[in-house]
Design a protein around this motif. Structure first.
Motif, PDB file in Angstrom:
ATOM      1  N   ARG A  12       0.802  -1.219  -0.133  1.00  0.00           N
ATOM      2  CA  ARG A  12       0.046  -0.066  -0.021  1.00  0.00           C
ATOM      3  C   ARG A  12       0.852   1.389  -0.006  1.00  0.00           C
ATOM      4  NH1 ARG A  12      -3.043  -2.754   4.425  1.00  0.00           N
ATOM      5  NH2 ARG A  12      -1.546  -1.851   5.824  1.00  0.00           N
ATOM      6  N   CYS A  13       0.342   2.476  -0.483  1.00  0.00           N
ATOM      7  CA  CYS A  13       0.954   3.495  -0.426  1.00  0.00           C
ATOM      8  C   CYS A  13       1.117   4.072   0.869  1.00  0.00           C
ATOM      9  CB  CYS A  13       0.482   4.584  -1.294  1.00  0.00           C
ATOM     10  SG  CYS A  13      -1.256   5.120  -0.816  1.00  0.00           S
ATOM     11  N   ARG A  14       2.130   5.232   1.340  1.00  0.00           N
ATOM     12  CA  ARG A  14       1.932   5.661   2.692  1.00  0.00           C
ATOM     13  C   ARG A  14       0.551   6.183   3.179  1.00  0.00           C
ATOM     14  NH1 ARG A  14       7.730   8.739   1.496  1.00  0.00           N
ATOM     15  NH2 ARG A  14       9.044   6.909   1.350  1.00  0.00           N
ATOM     16  N   LYS A  15      -0.094   7.191   2.353  1.00  0.00           N
ATOM     17  CA  LYS A  15      -1.498   7.463   2.783  1.00  0.00           C
ATOM     18  C   LYS A  15      -2.410   6.202   3.244  1.00  0.00           C
ATOM     19  CE  LYS A  15      -4.930  10.649   1.340  1.00  0.00           C
ATOM     20  NZ  LYS A  15      -5.363  11.382   0.301  1.00  0.00           N
ATOM     21  N   CYS A  16      -2.217   5.205   2.529  1.00  0.00           N
ATOM     22  CA  CYS A  16      -3.115   4.267   2.772  1.00  0.00           C
ATOM     23  C   CYS A  16      -2.740   3.393   4.141  1.00  0.00           C
ATOM     24  CB  CYS A  16      -3.439   3.304   1.679  1.00  0.00           C
ATOM     25  SG  CYS A  16      -4.223   3.694   0.219  1.00  0.00           S
ATOM     26  N   ASP A  17      -1.377   3.413   4.481  1.00  0.00           N
ATOM     27  CA  ASP A  17      -1.137   2.780   5.689  1.00  0.00           C
ATOM     28  C   ASP A  17      -1.322   3.809   6.907  1.00  0.00           C
ATOM     29  OD1 ASP A  17       0.349   0.841   4.605  1.00  0.00           O
ATOM     30  OD2 ASP A  17       2.276   1.603   4.221  1.00  0.00           O
ATOM     31  N   ARG A  18      -1.391   5.078   6.856  1.00  0.00           N
ATOM     32  CA  ARG A  18      -2.041   5.861   7.818  1.00  0.00           C
ATOM     33  C   ARG A  18      -3.373   5.768   7.895  1.00  0.00           C
ATOM     34  NH1 ARG A  18      -0.657  10.950   5.556  1.00  0.00           N
ATOM     35  NH2 ARG A  18       1.106  10.247   4.318  1.00  0.00           N
ATOM     36  N   ILE A  19      -4.174   5.625   6.994  1.00  0.00           N
ATOM     37  CA  ILE A  19      -5.480   5.595   7.287  1.00  0.00           C
ATOM     38  C   ILE A  19      -5.793   4.120   7.930  1.00  0.00           C
ATOM     39  CG2 ILE A  19      -7.864   4.884   6.042  1.00  0.00           C
ATOM     40  CD1 ILE A  19      -6.778   7.016   3.840  1.00  0.00           C
ATOM     41  N   ASP A  21      -3.823   2.115   9.922  1.00  0.00           N
ATOM     42  CA  ASP A  21      -3.335   2.471  11.103  1.00  0.00           C
ATOM     43  C   ASP A  21      -4.112   3.179  12.115  1.00  0.00           C
ATOM     44  OD1 ASP A  21      -1.003   0.987  10.347  1.00  0.00           O
ATOM     45  OD2 ASP A  21       0.432   2.702  10.087  1.00  0.00           O
TER      46      ASP A  21
END
Length: 147
Positions: A12-19, A21
């Motif tokens: 996943r992209c970093r933005k998706c990882d933040r969502i 998490d």
């Protein structure tokens, strides 16, 4: 066409990882990250004395002194704010008219209530979250205690 072995593993992209998490984090951690508005402290004396200045067609007009004009300009009336007499609901506060030199609270009396020409008082509180247009709200109007 490409072979999966040539491309490598999908991530996943970093933005998706933040969502994801944030979705897995306990709600207390998420809420702690967002600041909550802190209501302003109530004035030192949140009780305002009122006197009857008129009554007509089931409407009671209660006046506050000019000292309370500024405070009442910052005060809202929420739906179903009661006029309480001896623990009974005898009416409902309709509005605060703080534009006058002597601010008024306008109260619609219950048809079964008897008009009492006694000193009244109003109590202030913080408004409900959904109607927080002003820093204070009228909690209730009640006869002033006899001293």
């Amino acid at each position: 066409m490409s072979l999966l072995a040539d491309v490598g593993a999908r991530t996943r992209c970093r933005k998706c990882d933040r969502i994801f998490d944030a979705a897995r984090a306990p709600s207390a951690q998420v809420n702690a990250a967002q600041p909550h508005p802190v209501p302003a402290p109530l004035p030192p004396d949140p009780v305002i004395p009122l006197t009857v200045v008129g009554a007509a067609h089931g409407v009671l007009f209660l006046a506050a002194g000019p000292d309370y004009q500024e405070l009442l300009q910052e005060t809202a009336v929420e739906p179903a704010t009661p006029l309480l007499v001896d623990g009974r609901r005898d009416g409902m506060v309709l509005r605060v008219d703080a534009a006058r030199e002597e601010p008024l609270l306008v109260v619609q009396l219950d048809p079964r209530a008897t008009l009492r020409d006694v000193p009244y008082q109003t109590r202030l509180r913080h408004p409900l979250q959904r109607s927080a247009t002003k820093p204070y709200a009228v909690e209730s109007v009640e006869p002033a205690p006899r001293t």
